[in-house]
Design a protein around this motif. Structure first.
Motif, PDB file in Angstrom:
ATOM      1  N   LEU A 288     -12.225 -48.100  13.814  1.00 13.47           N
ATOM      2  CA  LEU A 288     -13.608 -48.295  14.225  1.00 13.47           C
ATOM      3  C   LEU A 288     -13.743 -49.220  15.433  1.00 13.47           C
ATOM      4  N   THR A 289     -13.008 -50.296  15.456  1.00 13.45           N
ATOM      5  CA  THR A 289     -13.100 -51.238  16.571  1.00 13.45           C
ATOM      6  C   THR A 289     -12.701 -50.560  17.878  1.00 13.45           C
ATOM      7  N   GLU A 290     -11.601 -49.794  17.849  1.00 12.03           N
ATOM      8  CA  GLU A 290     -11.142 -49.111  19.054  1.00 12.03           C
ATOM      9  C   GLU A 290     -12.129 -48.031  19.485  1.00 12.03           C
ATOM     10  N   ILE A 291     -12.688 -47.327  18.514  1.00 14.58           N
ATOM     11  CA  ILE A 291     -13.674 -46.286  18.831  1.00 14.58           C
ATOM     12  C   ILE A 291     -14.896 -46.914  19.501  1.00 14.58           C
ATOM     13  N   LEU A 292     -15.365 -48.023  18.950  1.00 17.18           N
ATOM     14  CA  LEU A 292     -16.529 -48.692  19.514  1.00 17.18           C
ATOM     15  C   LEU A 292     -16.220 -49.219  20.918  1.00 17.18           C
ATOM     16  N   ASN A 293     -15.056 -49.830  21.104  1.00 15.72           N
ATOM     17  CA  ASN A 293     -14.685 -50.329  22.431  1.00 15.72           C
ATOM     18  C   ASN A 293     -14.601 -49.192  23.444  1.00 15.72           C
ATOM     19  N   PHE A 294     -14.007 -48.083  23.042  1.00 15.88           N
ATOM     20  CA  PHE A 294     -13.892 -46.921  23.915  1.00 15.88           C
ATOM     21  C   PHE A 294     -15.276 -46.402  24.287  1.00 15.88           C
ATOM     22  N   THR A 295     -16.173 -46.349  23.299  1.00 14.65           N
ATOM     23  CA  THR A 295     -17.536 -45.872  23.532  1.00 14.65           C
ATOM     24  C   THR A 295     -18.281 -46.802  24.484  1.00 14.65           C
TER      25      THR A 295
ATOM     26  N   ARG B 107     -20.436 -48.228  29.798  1.00 20.36           N
ATOM     27  CA  ARG B 107     -20.475 -49.110  30.960  1.00 20.36           C
ATOM     28  C   ARG B 107     -20.153 -48.323  32.232  1.00 20.36           C
ATOM     29  N   ARG B 108     -19.131 -47.479  32.178  1.00 16.42           N
ATOM     30  CA  ARG B 108     -18.780 -46.662  33.348  1.00 16.42           C
ATOM     31  C   ARG B 108     -19.925 -45.730  33.723  1.00 16.42           C
ATOM     32  N   LEU B 109     -20.559 -45.127  32.709  1.00 16.99           N
ATOM     33  CA  LEU B 109     -21.680 -44.226  32.965  1.00 16.99           C
ATOM     34  C   LEU B 109     -22.833 -44.981  33.618  1.00 16.99           C
ATOM     35  N   LYS B 110     -23.134 -46.170  33.114  1.00 21.98           N
ATOM     36  CA  LYS B 110     -24.215 -46.992  33.684  1.00 21.98           C
ATOM     37  C   LYS B 110     -23.886 -47.385  35.122  1.00 21.98           C
ATOM     38  N   ASP B 111     -22.634 -47.821  35.373  1.00 26.69           N
ATOM     39  CA  ASP B 111     -22.217 -48.208  36.720  1.00 26.69           C
ATOM     40  C   ASP B 111     -22.266 -47.036  37.695  1.00 26.69           C
ATOM     41  N   ASN B 112     -22.129 -45.832  37.171  1.00 30.26           N
ATOM     42  CA  ASN B 112     -22.127 -44.628  38.010  1.00 30.26           C
ATOM     43  C   ASN B 112     -23.533 -44.028  38.110  1.00 30.26           C
ATOM     44  N   GLY B 113     -24.544 -44.801  37.786  1.00 36.90           N
ATOM     45  CA  GLY B 113     -25.921 -44.317  37.900  1.00 36.90           C
ATOM     46  C   GLY B 113     -26.253 -43.234  36.887  1.00 36.90           C
ATOM     47  N   TYR B 114     -25.623 -43.293  35.725  1.00 42.66           N
ATOM     48  CA  TYR B 114     -25.812 -42.329  34.635  1.00 42.66           C
ATOM     49  C   TYR B 114     -25.474 -40.895  35.056  1.00 42.66           C
ATOM     50  N   VAL B 115     -24.500 -40.790  35.952  1.00 41.10           N
ATOM     51  CA  VAL B 115     -23.996 -39.491  36.384  1.00 41.10           C
ATOM     52  C   VAL B 115     -22.554 -39.380  35.882  1.00 41.10           C
TER      53      VAL B 115
END
Length: 180
Positions: free
Chosen positions: A39-46, A51-59
């Motif tokens: 669970l911890t790894e799944i949550l961190n991965f998510t 974060r990457r999606l947000k940094d990429n302008g949700y694209v």
């Protein structure tokens, strides 16, 4: 008995928002136990992905692997698109390919590529699909009629220097894509 697993996202103000709920029947508890261990790894991965999606302008970032799978799926669903990409090229406005030659080339190409569901393609449907795909790719094509034969102008079959050669060969010897 059902097992419920909730996944939450916590924002900067420490508000919990559910993002995912899994309801599993009892026999799947083994899977749930395995998921809970990770669970911890799944949550961190998510969270990293979010974060990457947000940094990429949700694209979403394009994925080559996903594009390959999508291409395979499209080819399986509509082999005409791949046929057009591999066999048909832009020609001059004087170049003409007869409808029957497109049909023969398509059937031979399908046999070579292992597409067995040819019964779904009538000649009219094949020609219409071919025209639509060519127009989407920016080809300028016109319907032509000559001596009772219908065809398309502005294209060539990639493997043959002249469409007339295909018409002559097709009538006399039969057309086989393996001869190309």
């Amino acid at each position: 008995m059902r097992t419920l697993v909730y996944f939450y996202i916590i924002d900067n103000d420490y508000h919990c928002q559910p993002i995912w709920t899994i309801k599993m029947p009892h026999p799947a508890n083994v899977l749930i136990d395995d998921l809970l261990k990770e669970l911890t790894e799944i949550l961190n991965f998510t969270l990293y992905g979010l974060r990457r999606l947000k940094d990429n302008g949700y694209v979403f970032t394009p994925s080559k692997a996903a594009d390959e799978i999508l291409g395979s799926y499209k080819e399986e669903i509509n082999p005409v698109e791949t046929f057009v990409e591999e066999i048909i090229v832009k020609g001059t406005p004087d170049d003409r390919v007869l409808h029957k030659n497109i049909g023969e080339a398509f059937r031979a190409w399908c046999r070579k590529e292992g597409h067995n569901s040819l019964s779904q393609y009538t000649q009219n449907r094949l020609i219409q699909n071919t025209k639509d795909i060519l127009k989407m790719k920016g080809f300028t094509i016109d319907a032509v009629r000559s001596n009772g034969d219908r065809g398309l102008s502005g294209i060539q079959l990639k493997t043959f220097p002249q469409s007339n050669w295909l018409a002559k060969t097709d009538q006399e010897e039969g057309f086989d894509i393996d001869d190309m």
